[in-house]
Design an enzyme around this catalytic site. Sequence first.
Site, short mmCIF file in Angstrom:
data_model
loop_
_atom_site.label_atom_id
_atom_site.label_comp_id
_atom_site.label_asym_id
_atom_site.label_seq_id
_atom_site.Cartn_x
_atom_site.Cartn_y
_atom_site.Cartn_z
N GLY A 190 -5.19 -8.62 -1.59
CA GLY A 190 -4.31 -7.78 -2.39
C GLY A 190 -5.12 -7.05 -3.44
N HIS A 200 1.58 2.00 -3.43
CA HIS A 200 0.37 2.53 -4.08
C HIS A 200 0.12 3.99 -3.68
CE1 HIS A 200 -0.37 -1.27 -5.82
NE2 HIS A 200 -0.98 -1.85 -4.81
N THR A 244 0.83 -1.21 0.00
CA THR A 244 0.00 0.00 0.00
C THR A 244 0.86 1.26 0.00
OG1 THR A 244 -1.92 -1.05 1.03
CG2 THR A 244 -1.71 1.32 1.33
#
Length: 346
Positions: free
Chosen positions: A272, A48, A45
């Site tokens: 995920g 991301h 994350t």
Amino acid sequence: MQAARLHEYTEDMSQALTVEEIDRPEITRSDGVVIEVEGAGWCQTDNHIIEGMWTDYVEQDLPMTLGHENAGEVVEVGEEVDLVGEGDKVICHPVMTCGKCRPCRLGQDMYCENLEFPGLTTDGGFAEYLFTSERSVIPLPEGVDTTDIAPHADAGITAYHAVKKADRELNPGDHAVVIGVGGLGHIGLQCLEAMSPVTITAIDLKEEARELAEELGAHHTVDPTSESVADAIDEITDGVGAQQVIDFVGRDETTAYGPDITAAGGDHHIVGYGGHVHQPSQTLVNGEFAYRGTLVGEYTELQELVALVERGDVELRTSRYDLDDVNTVAERLEHGEIEGRAVITP
């Protein structure tokens, strides 16, 4: 204090974060807690966030310190805090919640209407010190290493949350599939093995990951590069399919497995993310198949996971890195070069 800060979104992980000097957080409210960070897990994350993927979902004011898997030692508390005191070792639930809205009253921490998320919406733990709240800290049993346990604050609780949902639908003799035995999947597989008397099949591209899966309790493994996943699961389950599929990868290729390997009435849990779900609506109707998302987990579930860790049922595979190595970690994770979980030690 030193902190790793995101100044602008980028896909270049080699220069994603800047380590710089900022002010140490102070107690600004009566339920506040400041911890000295001893371990902050690096998560997919975080990559991301660096890429700007979360801007459509939450407001982010840059620059911001990343890091949402945090554990350490309490160094200061607000005047109303009595759960912990200076010197206590704690792990932090990833979000700060108000405790007053309806989702909080129901124990649904991740749905808090006034949620603050260190490392996502406020400054996180890739720093020497972190500000959090009393509602977020969980005292750790004596002897639990704060650095090693830090990734459980998100990776662990997310995997546990998914497995707990799946376990409610599983009975002895059923089959469950774990897709991806990496940083998240190796935790989830251990949770599943500890909690549910089912036959477990692990799917992973890497031979070493499949070997790890067998070591951690998987009864079967499948290499999707050398055999049909659907055919393999069909043979293992005698044509019935898996009652529950837990997908720790969440790419187009893995979400596509769902309808072909899941038994009637079963679920494909997406943990995920980064891919898409491309299925006709009839797929969901036929056999009442369902995709289910997983958003971290509840405070009480992190307590339960800590209990499993203390009992020795769940063990993290971790590697440690200095704060100055944050961009190296980001790059290595982007290229799939980190086994288990990476932990930053500010």
